[in-house]
Scaffold this motif. Structure first.
Motif, mmCIF file in Angstrom:
data_model
loop_
_atom_site.group_PDB
_atom_site.id
_atom_site.type_symbol
_atom_site.label_atom_id
_atom_site.label_comp_id
_atom_site.label_asym_id
_atom_site.label_seq_id
_atom_site.Cartn_x
_atom_site.Cartn_y
_atom_site.Cartn_z
ATOM 1 N N SER A 83 -5.042 5.871 -1.089
ATOM 2 C CA SER A 83 -5.564 6.309 0.203
ATOM 3 C C SER A 83 -4.461 7.025 0.974
ATOM 4 O O SER A 83 -3.286 6.946 0.616
ATOM 5 N N GLU A 84 -4.875 7.694 2.034
ATOM 6 C CA GLU A 84 -3.889 8.427 2.832
ATOM 7 C C GLU A 84 -2.863 7.479 3.427
ATOM 8 O O GLU A 84 -1.668 7.787 3.464
ATOM 9 N N ARG A 85 -3.315 6.302 3.866
ATOM 10 C CA ARG A 85 -2.397 5.313 4.459
ATOM 11 C C ARG A 85 -1.428 4.777 3.397
ATOM 12 O O ARG A 85 -0.224 4.631 3.649
ATOM 13 N N GLU A 86 -1.946 4.505 2.178
ATOM 14 C CA GLU A 86 -1.087 3.998 1.113
ATOM 15 C C GLU A 86 -0.073 5.060 0.677
ATOM 16 O O GLU A 86 1.087 4.742 0.393
ATOM 17 N N ALA A 87 -0.525 6.315 0.632
ATOM 18 C CA ALA A 87 0.390 7.391 0.259
ATOM 19 C C ALA A 87 1.527 7.506 1.264
ATOM 20 O O ALA A 87 2.683 7.769 0.890
ATOM 21 N N GLU A 88 1.235 7.287 2.540
ATOM 22 C CA GLU A 88 2.282 7.337 3.558
ATOM 23 C C GLU A 88 3.284 6.194 3.360
ATOM 24 O O GLU A 88 4.492 6.375 3.538
#
Length: 449
Positions: A83-88
């Motif tokens: 997810s975008e949050r995990e990628a961050e």
């Protein structure tokens, strides 16, 4: 790739495949021609330039397969993209991204680069494996993964639990892979260090009755003795050839050159005849020194390239020649044959000297070095110093090797201090290291400096 080849040469040397600097250069040039793309061709090019015998070919192949093996990375791709949050959250750690995306090649490359930084190939002891594994993982960036896991666990409503669980599973797989990698480096590079430490201990081990040879160490000590003998044989054969070559005979060279208009086509040398050592060895094979007698005889019989004549005798109560027995049997078997014939008798140095003088004294001359091995304990029998003096007067040198410390000489039934007067050299010699030094001194005395 040059660095990889140099590490491979180190691994070969650790596996007892001798790689000289010239051979390493030849191998590098061969690989430059064949390239690295074809594994079989690459392997054959290295083998042809580095392995010199069938045994070395076998060791080369085992080392090659171990060195260039790559452990499979057990990193599976996630069931769904990050997810975008995990990628961050994992953006700061390339290692975390690689293990989550299942990029085995990236993980393997990161491990090899980290191994170079951590000095994993410098591993020498089994006890270093855990520390090296941890250092390898730290260089790869494990601390960043652990920090990401800790932050993900602290997110509210369990938002980061899935990411933390996957990273923890990946961390476990990384530990297993790092342990396997370090173990492989240990097998490649540490075997020689362990053997060298063991050999260093054995060459200093006392070989008297109280410090007998453990059966586990016996075979290795026999190998050590033969290795020492080969080293000395090579060294003094080279020195003898250099001495025989002599110096330029200018007068004779100029006379020969007159037939060629003054051009020195025919070089003349002043050649000096160099004698090869002639050795007579007399060994006490009673219990106190039998083990050392075996190694002394093994050493001397391994010097056949540089020893012109070797006459061996053994005694406990009476003395017999053992050259034929040693020619027909291995030294360890020959000692048992000798013991069957003269063993288990009361040690009598006087009788042994009488037997030698009666039958073999005429074999001594001014080119002969006599080596006597024994503790000089004659059970209060007549020592026959008169015969010892005759041996001294007829020989080039008499060398007495006694496994006992000099402080014991003359105590109890020891007459070593009386025999020492008729020896050119009389010294304690109870280890392989001391034995090598004595034999080297004997060989050196026959070669002009």
């Amino acid at each position: 790739m040059q660095g990889t080849l140099e590490q491979f040469f180190r691994a070969l040397r650790a596996a007892d495949v001798r790689v000289s600097p010239a051979e390493a250069i030849d191998a590098t040039r061969a690989v430059a021609v064949t390239g690295f793309a074809d594994r079989t061709l690459f392997k054959d090019a290295l083998c042809a330039t580095l392995a010199k015998s069938a045994d070395e070919v076998d060791r080369f192949e085992a080392t090659f397969e171990a060195f260039f093996a790559r452990d499979p990375v057990a990193a599976e791709p996630p069931p769904a993209p990050l997810s975008e949050r995990e990628a961050e959250q994992v953006a700061e750690s390339p290692l975390a991204q690689a293990v989550l995306q299942g990029d085995a090649a990236a993980v393997q490359q990161a491990m090899e680069e980290a191994a170079r930084e951590a000095g994993v190939t410098e591993i020498r002891l089994t006890t270093q494996r855990s520390r090296m594994t941890r250092r390898l993982l730290e260089e790869m960036g494990l601390d960043q993964i652990e920090a990401i896991i800790a932050r993900a666990r602290r997110l509210p409503d369990g938002e980061g639990q899935g990411l933390a669980d996957r990273l923890e599973a990946a961390r476990g797989r990384l530990f297993e892979q790092a342990q396997a990698y370090v173990q492989r480096q240990h097998d490649l590079y540490a075997a020689t260090s362990a053997r060298e430490l063991r050999e260093e201990r054995l060459v200093r081990k006392q070989l008297n009755a109280d410090g007998g040879v453990d059966p586990v160490d016996y075979a290795l000590m026999q190998q050590l003795v033969r290795k020492m003998a080969r080293r000395l044989a090579t060294k003094y054969a080279r020195r003898r050839r250099a001495a025989q070559r002599g110096h330029l005979d200018i007068r004779k060279t100029l006379r020969r050159s007159t037939a060629h208009g003054g051009v020195p086509f025919e070089i003349a040398w002043k050649v000096k005849k160099v004698d090869r050592p002639s050795i007579v060895v007399i060994c006490d094979v009673s219990k106190s020194v039998a083990a050392f007698a075996q190694f002394l005889l093994t050493f001397l019989y391994s010097l056949n390239e540089v020893v012109e004549r070797l006459d061996a005798f053994a005694f406990s109560g009476r003395l017999i020649p053992v050259g034929d027995i040693l020619d027909d049997h291995a030294v360890d078997q020959a000692i048992f044959k000798v013991l069957q014939e003269i063993g288990f008798q009361s040690t009598d140095y006087g009788q042994a000297l009488a037997d030698f003088a009666e039958n073999h004294l005429d074999s001594l001359d001014r080119k002969t070095t006599v080596i006597i091995l024994g503790d000089g304990r004659s059970n209060h029998a007549e020592p026959r110093l008169d015969l010892m003096k005759q041996i001294h007067d007829r020989s080039r040198a008499v060398i007495w090797l006694n496994p006992e410390p000099e402080s014991y000489w003359g105590q109890g039934d020891s007459v070593m201090n009386r025999y020492a007067r008729f020896c050119h050299v009389a010294k304690q010699c109870g280890t392989l290291e001391q034995l090598e030094r004595v034999i080297e001194d004997v060989l050196r005395s026959y070669v002009p400096h």
